[in-house]
Design an enzyme around this catalytic site. Structure first.
Site, mmCIF file in Angstrom:
data_model
loop_
_atom_site.group_PDB
_atom_site.id
_atom_site.type_symbol
_atom_site.label_atom_id
_atom_site.label_comp_id
_atom_site.label_asym_id
_atom_site.label_seq_id
_atom_site.Cartn_x
_atom_site.Cartn_y
_atom_site.Cartn_z
ATOM 1 N N SER A 148 13.784 4.126 -8.861
ATOM 2 C CA SER A 148 12.597 4.619 -8.141
ATOM 3 C C SER A 148 12.033 5.806 -8.909
ATOM 4 C CB SER A 148 13.031 5.066 -6.740
ATOM 5 O OG SER A 148 12.046 5.889 -6.168
ATOM 6 N N TYR A 161 18.182 10.387 -1.461
ATOM 7 C CA TYR A 161 17.666 9.191 -2.149
ATOM 8 C C TYR A 161 17.464 9.486 -3.636
ATOM 9 C CZ TYR A 161 14.545 5.167 -3.077
ATOM 10 O OH TYR A 161 13.962 4.020 -3.591
HETATM 11 P P1 NDP Z 1 14.042 -3.427 1.660
HETATM 12 O O1 NDP Z 1 14.532 -2.428 2.638
HETATM 13 O O2 NDP Z 1 12.941 -4.333 2.023
HETATM 14 O O3 NDP Z 1 15.263 -4.327 1.156
HETATM 15 C C1 NDP Z 1 16.486 -3.746 0.837
HETATM 16 C C2 NDP Z 1 17.483 -4.832 0.508
HETATM 17 O O4 NDP Z 1 18.762 -4.214 0.263
HETATM 18 C C3 NDP Z 1 17.650 -5.816 1.643
HETATM 19 O O5 NDP Z 1 17.752 -7.125 1.126
HETATM 20 C C4 NDP Z 1 18.954 -5.392 2.281
HETATM 21 O O6 NDP Z 1 19.579 -6.511 2.825
HETATM 22 C C5 NDP Z 1 19.745 -4.856 1.068
HETATM 23 N N1 NDP Z 1 20.781 -3.939 1.497
HETATM 24 C C6 NDP Z 1 20.617 -2.703 2.022
HETATM 25 N N2 NDP Z 1 21.814 -2.185 2.351
HETATM 26 C C7 NDP Z 1 22.754 -3.107 2.012
HETATM 27 C C8 NDP Z 1 24.163 -3.156 2.114
HETATM 28 N N3 NDP Z 1 24.884 -2.157 2.648
HETATM 29 N N4 NDP Z 1 24.805 -4.263 1.670
HETATM 30 C C9 NDP Z 1 24.102 -5.285 1.153
HETATM 31 N N5 NDP Z 1 22.768 -5.299 1.022
HETATM 32 C C10 NDP Z 1 22.102 -4.213 1.457
HETATM 33 O O7 NDP Z 1 13.705 -2.580 0.347
HETATM 34 P P2 NDP Z 1 12.820 -2.860 -0.953
HETATM 35 O O8 NDP Z 1 12.716 -4.300 -1.226
HETATM 36 O O9 NDP Z 1 11.625 -2.011 -0.836
HETATM 37 O O10 NDP Z 1 13.764 -2.154 -2.026
HETATM 38 C C11 NDP Z 1 14.442 -2.848 -3.082
HETATM 39 C C12 NDP Z 1 14.804 -1.819 -4.131
HETATM 40 O O11 NDP Z 1 13.600 -1.246 -4.658
HETATM 41 C C13 NDP Z 1 15.633 -0.645 -3.599
HETATM 42 O O12 NDP Z 1 16.649 -0.317 -4.514
HETATM 43 C C14 NDP Z 1 14.622 0.478 -3.486
HETATM 44 O O13 NDP Z 1 15.226 1.752 -3.602
HETATM 45 C C15 NDP Z 1 13.699 0.168 -4.643
HETATM 46 N N6 NDP Z 1 12.361 0.751 -4.537
HETATM 47 C C16 NDP Z 1 11.464 0.300 -3.592
HETATM 48 C C17 NDP Z 1 10.201 0.847 -3.519
HETATM 49 C C18 NDP Z 1 9.187 0.370 -2.524
HETATM 50 O O14 NDP Z 1 8.075 0.947 -2.469
HETATM 51 N N7 NDP Z 1 9.458 -0.642 -1.747
HETATM 52 C C19 NDP Z 1 9.762 1.934 -4.416
HETATM 53 C C20 NDP Z 1 10.777 2.324 -5.379
HETATM 54 C C21 NDP Z 1 12.018 1.749 -5.411
HETATM 55 P P3 NDP Z 1 20.288 -6.553 4.278
HETATM 56 O O15 NDP Z 1 19.568 -5.605 5.191
HETATM 57 O O16 NDP Z 1 20.210 -7.994 4.665
HETATM 58 O O17 NDP Z 1 21.675 -6.114 3.978
#
Ligand code: NDP
Length: 240
Positions: A148, A161
């Site tokens: 990020s 974060y």
């Molecule tokens: P979402 O919250 O939409 O998705 C997050 C994903 O991570 C879900 O599939 C969730 O699955 C999984 N996850 C979270 N915790 C766990 C856990 N304990 N075990 C297994 N899986 C887990 O987030 P984004 O798609 O936005 O984010 C994806 C990546 O991109 C992240 O690393 C985020 O930091 C990064 N990012 C996103 C930005 C944005 O604007 N969206 C900007 C910059 C970086 P489930 O809940 O089913 O476990």
């Protein structure tokens, strides 16, 4: 085009956080390029939605692995299972992440701190630990870790974060540096603001319609998964 002509035909790709958001779209994009996707996330129902979406497009079904990434022995067992079934791993996308608690750094609850470190950092290290031998066996192993802008653009109330994403970048760069003499390539992808549940939680007042869709970020990300990617240890900021 024949399936065998696709750039990731016969490749095996593991995506964490594939149940929604950027990971879901990345899993779709990899499958469209011919890869067999191993999709991880906690929600079995949402992983099944991914599988349904792939099948609706006539793509090969994914291997669904619903588990919490904080279950570290499960990561080891997954590595063992991948070795037994495919003998290698071609692509690793460490995408799963959490935002954690926004607020004054001294107010963060210890349990919340620990969970964030475990999901955003330690799980990715455990993935490297378990998948490294499999990436080295692959003809063109590729690993991408999703970071990020918060890793480098430090501001008030985003402390935990930012700390985890800075650590993730150091982790990925260290790993990449160890692999310069191999054919494995490891890079970091910063998607920028994307229309997902995490972004809505971080910026509740923002109009999501103004943000790019996960598929747009995924299109950029998957370029780093291709055999043609030669970069090593670099940070790619999304251009969408
Ligand atoms: P979402 O919250 O939409 O998705 C997050 C994903 O991570 C879900 O599939 C969730 O699955 C999984 N996850 C979270 N915790 C766990 C856990 N304990 N075990 C297994 N899986 C887990 O987030 P984004 O798609 O936005 O984010 C994806 C990546 O991109 C992240 O690393 C985020 O930091 C990064 N990012 C996103 C930005 C944005 O604007 N969206 C900007 C910059 C970086 P489930 O809940 O089913 O476990």
């Amino acid at each position: 085009m024949l399936v065998t002509d696709l750039p990731l035909a016969d490749r095996v790709a593991l995506v964490t956080g594939a149940s929604r958001g950027i990971g879901f779209a990345t899993a779709q994009a990899l499958a469209r390029m011919g890869a067999h996707v191993i999709a991880c996330g906690r929600s079995k129902r949402l992983l099944e939605d991914l599988d349904d979406a792939l099948k609706a497009e006539g793509l090969a079904p994914a291997t669904l692995v619903p588990f919490d990434l904080r279950d570290f022995p499960a990561i080891d067992r997954l590595g063992q299972a991948i070795f037994e079934r495919w003998g290698r791993l071609d692509v690793l996308v460490g995408n799963a992440g959490q935002l954690g608690q926004l607020g004054p750094i001294g107010h963060v609850k210890p349990d919340a701190w620990n969970e964030l470190m475990e999901v955003n950092v330690t799980a990715n290290w455990r993935l490297i630990r378990s998948m490294d031998p499999l990436l080295r066996i692959a003809e063109t192993g590729r690993a991408v870790f999703v970071s990020s802008g918060a890793a480098r653009r430090i501001r008030a109330y985003w402390g935990p974060y930012s700390v985890t994403k800075a650590a993730l970048e150091a982790l990925a760069k260290s790993y990449a540096a160890e692999l310069v003499e191999t054919h494995v390539r490891v890079n970091i992808f910063n998607p920028g603001p994307v229309r997902t549940a995490m972004r809505a939680k971080a910026m509740p007042g923002e109009n999501p319609e103004t943000l790019p869709q996960p598929a747009e970020a995924a299109t950029e990300l998957v370029k780093l998964c291709l055999p043609s990617c030669t970069a090593q240890g670099e940070i790619f900021d999304s251009k969408v």
